[in-house]
Design an enzyme around this catalytic site. Structure first.
Site, PDB file in Angstrom:
ATOM      1  N   ASP A 112       1.426  -1.208   0.129  1.00 45.81           N
ATOM      2  CA  ASP A 112      -0.188  -0.510  -0.171  1.00 45.81           C
ATOM      3  C   ASP A 112       1.048   1.194  -0.319  1.00 45.81           C
ATOM      4  OD1 ASP A 112      -1.987   1.683   0.181  1.00 45.81           O
ATOM      5  OD2 ASP A 112      -2.923   0.818   2.208  1.00 45.81           O
ATOM      6  N   HIS A 140     -10.140  -0.846  -6.664  1.00 49.41           N
ATOM      7  CA  HIS A 140      -9.614  -0.102  -5.788  1.00 49.41           C
ATOM      8  C   HIS A 140      -9.004   0.878  -6.890  1.00 49.41           C
ATOM      9  CE1 HIS A 140      -8.487   2.825  -2.738  1.00 49.41           C
ATOM     10  NE2 HIS A 140      -7.352   2.543  -2.917  1.00 49.41           N
TER      11      HIS A 140
HETATM   12  C1  HEM Z   1      -4.049   2.535  -4.216  1.00 44.62           C
HETATM   13  C2  HEM Z   1      -5.834   0.147  -0.304  1.00 44.62           C
HETATM   14  C3  HEM Z   1      -8.243   4.057   0.645  1.00 44.62           C
HETATM   15  C4  HEM Z   1      -6.619   5.977  -3.225  1.00 44.62           C
HETATM   16  C5  HEM Z   1      -4.000   1.298  -3.433  1.00 44.62           C
HETATM   17  C6  HEM Z   1      -3.236   0.635  -3.049  1.00 44.62           C
HETATM   18  C7  HEM Z   1      -4.330  -0.067  -2.529  1.00 44.62           C
HETATM   19  C8  HEM Z   1      -5.015  -0.134  -1.350  1.00 44.62           C
HETATM   20  C9  HEM Z   1      -3.142  -1.791  -2.297  1.00 44.62           C
HETATM   21  C10 HEM Z   1      -2.512  -0.118  -4.555  1.00 44.62           C
HETATM   22  C11 HEM Z   1      -1.132  -0.012  -4.383  1.00 44.62           C
HETATM   23  C12 HEM Z   1      -0.880   1.864  -4.121  1.00 44.62           C
HETATM   24  O1  HEM Z   1      -0.615   2.600  -5.055  1.00 44.62           O
HETATM   25  O2  HEM Z   1      -0.387   1.933  -3.507  1.00 44.62           O
HETATM   26  C13 HEM Z   1      -6.199   1.158   0.653  1.00 44.62           C
HETATM   27  C14 HEM Z   1      -7.282   0.558   1.199  1.00 44.62           C
HETATM   28  C15 HEM Z   1      -7.504   1.546   1.767  1.00 44.62           C
HETATM   29  C16 HEM Z   1      -7.596   2.443   1.041  1.00 44.62           C
HETATM   30  C17 HEM Z   1      -6.827  -0.910   1.860  1.00 44.62           C
HETATM   31  C18 HEM Z   1      -8.923   1.482   3.001  1.00 44.62           C
HETATM   32  C19 HEM Z   1      -8.362   1.157   4.244  1.00 44.62           C
HETATM   33  C20 HEM Z   1      -8.071   5.129  -0.021  1.00 44.62           C
HETATM   34  C21 HEM Z   1      -8.760   6.257  -0.167  1.00 44.62           C
HETATM   35  C22 HEM Z   1      -8.172   6.774  -1.420  1.00 44.62           C
HETATM   36  C23 HEM Z   1      -7.447   5.933  -1.864  1.00 44.62           C
HETATM   37  C24 HEM Z   1      -9.525   6.072   0.815  1.00 44.62           C
HETATM   38  C25 HEM Z   1      -8.890   8.483  -1.540  1.00 44.62           C
HETATM   39  C26 HEM Z   1      -9.574   8.485  -1.303  1.00 44.62           C
HETATM   40  C27 HEM Z   1      -5.548   5.832  -3.524  1.00 44.62           C
HETATM   41  C28 HEM Z   1      -5.367   6.049  -4.723  1.00 44.62           C
HETATM   42  C29 HEM Z   1      -4.176   4.736  -5.127  1.00 44.62           C
HETATM   43  C30 HEM Z   1      -4.206   4.054  -4.583  1.00 44.62           C
HETATM   44  C31 HEM Z   1      -4.906   7.464  -5.585  1.00 44.62           C
HETATM   45  C32 HEM Z   1      -3.794   5.009  -6.322  1.00 44.62           C
HETATM   46  C33 HEM Z   1      -4.028   4.756  -6.932  1.00 44.62           C
HETATM   47  C34 HEM Z   1      -3.053   4.620  -8.748  1.00 44.62           C
HETATM   48  O3  HEM Z   1      -3.081   5.734  -9.730  1.00 44.62           O
HETATM   49  O4  HEM Z   1      -3.029   3.365  -8.818  1.00 44.62           O
HETATM   50  N1  HEM Z   1      -4.757   1.485  -1.955  1.00 44.62           N
HETATM   51  N2  HEM Z   1      -7.012   1.821   0.235  1.00 44.62           N
HETATM   52  N3  HEM Z   1      -7.410   4.349  -0.921  1.00 44.62           N
HETATM   53  N4  HEM Z   1      -5.576   4.331  -3.406  1.00 44.62           N
HETATM   54 FE1  HEM Z   1      -6.157   3.155  -1.616  1.00 44.62          FE
END
Ligand code: HEM
Length: 390
Positions: free
Chosen positions: A214, A306
């Site tokens: 993450d 996601h």
């Molecule tokens: C990407 C998990 C909440 C925005 C990711 C990734 C994971 C992840 C595993 C892929 C790896 C990475 O690029 O970091 C989670 C979990 C969440 C959560 C478990 C809640 C418990 C959120 C929230 C937002 C968010 C609330 C924004 C409002 C993003 C963004 C990416 C991302 C912008 C990158 C997307 C890309 O351009 O590839 N998240 N996330 N995430 N997450 Fe989350």
């Protein structure tokens, strides 16, 4: 390795064995394995153009503390709080006790301590500076997925305290909140963690408690992307070099997440669990190919996953994520911390899209939410918000 040597070598040998590394597997390598140097003395510069703790390589432990101003305060009182935090923050970050420190020995291992100060909406009313409040500094709009609790939401002031040692975080948190007790009361404290120092090589992307890598897609500190996404350009002028923090406490529904098999988990995020690689790649940093389809013409990365939903739809929708895991009596999850120049332009559209649809939603529940303006850095003699209050 003879029994006698083990006993004779005493603490040193056993101490090294406790740290693991090469010796354990072979049974022979103990003597060659040295205990790593203690890291408690490491420091992060306290003064600078930006407050520390944002472009700082994330420390292992964090506490986010929101405080509420007592009634009847004015700008002078606010400046008083800021000067205390500037002085004590500088001392603690440098490994010296705070003024009047009641446990001075606990200050001697800064362990890369950073203290970052933020302002909630009320600061501007109390200071008589409502016209200087950034437009986006207010509670986020209500999202359909939210189950927010007062006890994790809002706040007039924020202290973000990060260090590689939890004792340091605890001491700094208590010292800084205690020293302003007559002016502000603690509203909530949220503690979080990543891997301990030494568990993984520096720079390894963290894993959250769902087991996912993450934080892969993030601007690199010092890059032009980082500067553009994170540091406020001066709207309003006093905030130039500052930023904003959106802190969301997001509970993970780990018991029902357990019911999913590995492929289903990977489809929900759009990345694999082993390396954090996009489902169209094999390495963490591979670019996802959202157009790729399988033999049946079905997208390899589901459009409702996601990452597909979170992906920016324009250059504005990008920000820094620097979150921490939490595992508390009320559940486990993510202290999701996003930093951006402008909350409304950068963060809200992404959160809105995820609230409308995100394959992860059945297993993640926002239970806390707060927004803060993070003033720029300051030099010796300055304090957080001096560009606003003076
Ligand atoms: C990407 C998990 C909440 C925005 C990711 C990734 C994971 C992840 C595993 C892929 C790896 C990475 O690029 O970091 C989670 C979990 C969440 C959560 C478990 C809640 C418990 C959120 C929230 C937002 C968010 C609330 C924004 C409002 C993003 C963004 C990416 C991302 C912008 C990158 C997307 C890309 O351009 O590839 N998240 N996330 N995430 N997450 Fe989350």
């Amino acid at each position: 390795l003879s029994r006698r040597r083990l006993l004779g070598g005493g603490a040193a040998v056993l101490g090294v064995a406790g740290i693991g590394a090469a010796g354990v597997g072979t049974g022979l390598g103990y003597a060659a394995t040295r205990e790593p140097e203690p890291t408690g003395g490491r420091t992060v510069a306290f003064h600078g153009v930006h407050q520390a703790g944002i472009d700082t390589e994330p420390q292992a432990f964090a506490a986010f503390v929101a405080l509420d101003l007592r009634p009847g305060l004015d700008r002078r009182a606010l400046v008083g709080i800021m000067k205390v935090w500037a002085e004590d923050g500088r001392r603690l970050a440098g490994g010296s006790p705070a003024l009047g420190d009641t446990e001075p020995e606990l200050a001697l291992d800064p362990a890369r301590l950073t203290v970052t100060v933020g302002f909630g909406p009320a600061v501007f009313d109390v200071a008589g500076l409502a016209a200087q409040r950034p437009e986006w500094l207010r509670p986020l709009p209500a999202f359909s997925i939210d189950r927010l609790e007062e006890r994790w939401s809002g706040g007039d002031l924020l202290l973000q305290v990060c260090a590689d040692d939890p004792v340091t975080v605890s001491h700094a948190t208590r010292t800084l909140s205690k020293s302003v007790r007559s002016l502000a009361t603690v509203r909530w404290t949220q503690r979080g963690f990543r891997n301990a120092v030494g568990t993984k090589p520096t720079g390894t992307t963290m894993r959250n408690l769902m087991g996912q890598v993450d934080g892969t897609v993030n601007p690199a500190a010092g890059s032009t992307d980082f500067d553009r996404q994170v540091w406020n350009p001066g709207t309003p002028a006093w905030l130039a070099g500052g930023t904003s923090l959106v802190l969301r406490r997001i509970r993970m529904e780990l018991d029902t997440w357990d019911e999913l098999d590995r492929p289903a988990r990977e489809l929900a995020v759009g990345r694999d669990l082993a390396a954090g690689a996009p489902l169209t790649g094999s390495r963490e940093r591979d670019d996802p190919d959202f157009a790729a389809t399988d033999v049946h013409g079905i997208p390899v990365i589901p459009p409702e996953s996601h990452v597909a939903r979170a992906r920016p739809r324009n250059a504005n929708e990008q920000f820094l994520r620097r979150g921490y895991n939490y595992d508390d009596p009320d559940g486990a999850g993510l202290l999701f911390a996003a930093y951006q120049a402008d909350v409304d332009a950068q963060f809200v559209p992404v959160q809105q899209r995820l609230a409308e649809h995100d394959a992860l939603n059945p297993w993640i529940t926002p239970v806390g939410s707060a927004v803060f303006a993070v003033p720029p850095g300051f030099g010796p003699g300055g304090y957080p918000g001096d560009t606003l209050f003076e």
